[in-house]
Scaffold this motif. Structure first.
Motif, PDB file in Angstrom:
ATOM      1  N   ASN A  67       0.750  -1.244   0.000  1.00  0.00           N
ATOM      2  CA  ASN A  67       0.000   0.000   0.000  1.00  0.00           C
ATOM      3  C   ASN A  67       0.790   1.311   0.000  1.00  0.00           C
ATOM      4  N   ASP A 120      -0.711   4.916  -1.017  1.00  0.00           N
ATOM      5  CA  ASP A 120      -0.975   5.897   0.037  1.00  0.00           C
ATOM      6  C   ASP A 120      -0.313   7.232  -0.285  1.00  0.00           C
ATOM      7  N   ASP A 143       3.003   6.307   8.756  1.00  0.00           N
ATOM      8  CA  ASP A 143       2.351   5.006   8.582  1.00  0.00           C
ATOM      9  C   ASP A 143       3.477   3.974   8.457  1.00  0.00           C
ATOM     10  N   ARG A 203       5.271  -0.858  11.470  1.00  0.00           N
ATOM     11  CA  ARG A 203       5.162  -2.255  11.076  1.00  0.00           C
ATOM     12  C   ARG A 203       6.230  -3.073  11.785  1.00  0.00           C
ATOM     13  N   SER A 224       0.688   5.812  13.134  1.00  0.00           N
ATOM     14  CA  SER A 224      -0.487   5.060  12.696  1.00  0.00           C
ATOM     15  C   SER A 224      -0.922   4.032  13.733  1.00  0.00           C
ATOM     16  N   SER A 228      -1.705  -2.090  10.522  1.00  0.00           N
ATOM     17  CA  SER A 228      -2.189  -3.010   9.496  1.00  0.00           C
ATOM     18  C   SER A 228      -2.056  -2.374   8.115  1.00  0.00           C
ATOM     19  N   ASP A 229      -1.749  -3.206   7.112  1.00  0.00           N
ATOM     20  CA  ASP A 229      -1.731  -2.738   5.723  1.00  0.00           C
ATOM     21  C   ASP A 229      -3.128  -2.694   5.135  1.00  0.00           C
ATOM     22  N   GLY A 230      -4.055  -3.402   5.745  1.00  0.00           N
ATOM     23  CA  GLY A 230      -5.410  -3.438   5.220  1.00  0.00           C
ATOM     24  C   GLY A 230      -5.512  -4.335   4.000  1.00  0.00           C
ATOM     25  N   ASN A 251      -5.646   1.364   0.166  1.00  0.00           N
ATOM     26  CA  ASN A 251      -4.933   2.128   1.191  1.00  0.00           C
ATOM     27  C   ASN A 251      -4.961   1.402   2.521  1.00  0.00           C
ATOM     28  N   SER A 252      -3.991   1.724   3.367  1.00  0.00           N
ATOM     29  CA  SER A 252      -3.999   1.203   4.727  1.00  0.00           C
ATOM     30  C   SER A 252      -5.145   1.869   5.494  1.00  0.00           C
TER      31      SER A 252
END
Length: 612
Positions: free
Chosen positions: A114, A118, A217, A220, A255, A263-265, A269-270
């Motif tokens: 993403n 993004d 963001d 991670r 984030s 989460s990246d979703g 987009n995240s």
């Protein structure tokens, strides 16, 4: 011919002596009349006018341009007039600037789906609301540093400066670093030479005159954690990012809160960027309120697992990234001497008021009774008593109607989720199989995530917990902790896990009771117990939830133990674990362990419930 003396060089001089040295470096024809006027305007606030007139201006003008005494006085006077005009005008910076970075295609670790999307979308949103945007994607170490260096110069001339970074970020020894796409961290020693410190990003925006923000963001998992060699046993690699304390009016917006991952979703987009894109273009939205809205949207989208967190303080006045024309006109036309409206003080919210706001529309008599017992001496208890009387009267009338239609045999109240269409079937319509609400219960199982109340509610029994859930329109299922007599109503769940002592309940609508759902449990959790052996590595973790998610995101992890004491809270990642948990005086201090399983959990009871 050499270029004339640059205005930047003039503006950098702090005194007359430095200006003399600047003039001395340039030939006679280089000092222009415009340079002299700029020089006077730029430095009038630092040096006294008399000093300029007596020394620098008169002497240098005469020497460089060969003017007589009367001409020197005319030029000095013109310069003084120009300075007065400029000094009377309000200073203004270059507006709003933003640097947007999205790193997706990493060379030595798995790609991220993403960040590039993004960056593209956030850059477009900021450009739409008037920011001068520089966008960089898949940036290397050298490229990232060059981009920040150039942006720092732009920010120094701006009222607002924003940096958005999507990609990998890591924490080592409580210091945060952003990963360029060419990073290849084989040991902790590589971090200082192949990554960019977050402090450098914060320093770049901190030069702006007004609002300074960093959107990250990047919370991670460390993609190099499993292969990085540590040069010093005292050094630690954390999960997510570490807290930061930016200086001045600088805001850093993670984030996910420190020590947790984002989460990246599953979409373009995240969840974090998606929420930002929703609120960035909204006119007349105060920045502080925008951050809170983004936080709420992300928590809702991730069932409370991911919690964006901001660090730093905003000034007390409202700040807007984008204002509509009507709002700007109102501000510009407001009278400076208009008296401020008198706003009555807002009384602080007490616990009774907060809890009543959460349950005032409940249909659960049990929940209202619990509230009355806890807050019987407050006005809100009277409200609860009135609501309880209303529900009891409604129940009496409902029983009279039900007695004429069908026998009711409720064990637990059911959630108020039955579609009104069920009651609007025409008499001539074909008879369909009747559907009923049921409650299925599961012993030694917990639904993870989706909590409506993070700390749960007091409940004396599974029966009462079911009633609490049934009375809340948002509650679909629940977990009851019988050891602590706590009920956890839930709107959903992330996964099921086996946990001795827990009891779970799930409301469902079906034609037959034997259609109760079964659940696949992915984890088995042991409270106040350790799982011996198989230690792979340890990392800092702020909570049991963080440790569980750390193991879940690492496919080599088969088990974990969370230790909430010692120099720092730690998570031990294991490649295998002993069959039985170990308990001791040490584990009684709060060690929680878990291991991966693949088990199917069947209901141990199914009960009829009355749909209301």
């Amino acid at each position: 011919m050499l270029p004339c003396l640059p205005a930047a060089g003039l503006a950098a001089a702090d005194n007359v002596g430095q200006l003399h040295r600047l003039f001395g470096r340039h030939p006679k024809g280089c000092l222009s009349f415009g340079n002299i006027l700029i020089m006077i305007a730029c430095h009038a606030t630092r040096l006294t006018t008399l000093e300029w007139l007596r020394t620098g201006v008169r002497r240098q003008v005469g020497r460089r341009l060969g003017m007589g005494g009367w001409m020197r006085r005319v030029v000095a006077a013109l310069g003084l007039v120009l300075w007065c005009v400029l000094f009377a005008l309000p200073s203004s910076a270059a507006g709003k600037v933003a640097l947007v970075i999205g790193n997706s295609n990493y060379e030595h670790v798995a790609q991220l789906p993403n960040p590039k999307n993004d960056a593209d979308d956030v850059a477009a949103a900021l450009d739409h609301i008037g920011f001068s945007v520089t966008k960089e994607t898949d940036v290397t170490f050298d490229g990232l540093r060059r981009a920040l260096s150039a942006f720092a110069r732009d920010a120094a001339q701006a009222d607002m400066a924003i940096v958005f970074f999507a990609g990998h970020g890591i924490e080592v020894d409580k210091h945060n670093f952003l990963l360029p796409t060419d990073a290849n961290l084989e040991s902790d020693l590589d971090v200082n030479f192949q990554t960019v410190p977050l402090d450098m990003v914060v320093d770049a925006v901190s030069r702006a005159h007004g609002l300074r923000m960093v959107f990250l963001d990047a919370c991670r998992n460390n993609p190099f954690a499993n292969r990085m060699r540590m040069s010093d046993a005292t050094r630690s690699i954390g999960r997510g990012l570490s807290p930061i304390e930016p200086k001045g009016s600088t805001i850093v917006f993670y984030s996910a809160r420190d020590g947790t991952v984002a989460s990246d979703g599953s979409g373009r987009n995240s969840p974090y960027s998606q929420a930002l894109l929703k609120y960035l273009p909204q006119a007349d939205l105060d920045v502080d309120k925008m951050l809170r809205k983004v936080r709420e949207d992300v928590m809702e989208a991730t069932n409370g697992i991911q919690e964006p967190t901001s660090y730093g303080l905003l000034p007390s006045k409202d700040i807007f990234l984008f204002q509509s024309r009507s709002a700007v006109s109102l501000v510009e036309n407001a009278k400076a001497d208009a008296p401020s409206p008198t706003v009555p003080p807002v009384p602080p919210a007490d616990q009774a008021a907060t809890e009543w706001a959460a349950i005032e529309n409940t249909n659960s008599p049990a929940m209202l009774l619990i509230f009355i017992q806890a807050h019987g001496d407050t006005v809100y208890a009277k409200y609860a008593q009135a609501r309880l009387a209303e529900l009891q009267e409604r129940e009496r009338q409902s029983q009279q109607v039900s007695a004429q239609q069908q026998p009711a045999q409720p064990t637990f109240p059911a959630p108020n989720q039955v579609s009104s269409q069920q009651y609007n079937v025409a008499s001539a319509a074909p008879v369909l199989p009747s559907r009923h609400w049921y409650l299925a219960t599961y012993s030694n199982m917990d639904f993870y995530g989706g909590d409506l109340y993070s700390k749960g509610l007091a409940s004396a029994s599974l029966d009462q917990c079911a009633q609490i859930c049934a009375g809340n329109l948002s509650c679909k299922l629940f977990t009851y902790n019988r050891e602590k007599n706590r009920c956890f109503p839930k709107s959903g769940y992330s996964y099921a896990q086996i946990m001795t002592g827990a009891q779970a309940g799930y409301f469902f609508e079906s034609e037959r009771r034997d259609q109760a759902p079964t659940f696949r449990a992915e984890w088995e959790i042991f409270v106040k117990a350790d799982l011996l052996g198989g230690d792979h590595y340890s990392a800092r973790a702020n909570s049991y939830d963080d440790c569980l998610l750390m193991c879940k995101s690492d496919q080599s992890c088969r088990a974990f133990s969370y230790v909430p004491f010692g120099k720092s809270k730690s998570c031990w990642i294991k490649t295998f674990a002993a069959t039985l948990p170990t308990r001791s005086q040490k584990t009684e201090r709060g060690i929680v362990s878990g291991r991966r399983v693949d088990a199917t959990v069947q209901p141990d009871g199914v009960y009829d419930t009355a749909a209301r």
